[in-house]
Design a protein around this motif. Structure first.
Motif: not given
Length: 124
Positions: A9-12, A16-32
């Motif tokens: 869970x820590x790695x996940x 996920x935090x890295x996707x948010x801080x990159x400000x990339x909606x596609x990267x965030x959604x890819x984790x959903x």
């Protein structure tokens, strides 16, 4: 991944935090998951599914220019994490500011986000 495999869970949460801080909606959604939900309690209703999530996450970055995260604590569970954080942003021509938030994020057996609830300290 099988349910017998223990999730990191820590790695996940870190990815996920890295996707948010990159400000990339596609990267965030890819984790959903395809039917995942998100709700910013006190600010918006629940959104469901990749298209709606992508649109909502893009709006977050529009609403909060120079979006940033200050982490206060991260609590890990078997299939979830809780993040206590400050959302920081800087409107054009103004000082950087922020407000506290709390995320509760649930994942499935494959480590994909099934639900994200964000509780904010600021009014609408």
């Amino acid at each position: 991944m099988t349910t017998a495999t223990k999730l990191n869970i820590g790695a996940i949460a870190e990815r996920y935090a890295a996707a948010w801080t990159s400000r990339d909606p596609d990267a965030i959604v890819a984790m959903h998951t395809p039917d995942s939900t998100f709700q910013a309690h006190g600010r918006s209703g629940e959104v469901r599914g990749h298209a709606a999530l992508r649109e909502e996450f893009a709006r977050v970055f529009e609403r909060y220019p120079s979006f940033g995260v200050e982490t206060h604590r991260l609590l890990l569970g078997e299939k979830h994490w809780t993040l206590d954080w400050t959302l920081t942003f800087q409107p054009p021509g103004q000082d950087r500011r922020g407000f506290r938030a709390l995320d509760v994020v649930e994942v499935d057996a494959d480590g994909l986000v099934t639900r994200k609830d964000t509780f904010l300290t600021t009014p609408r």
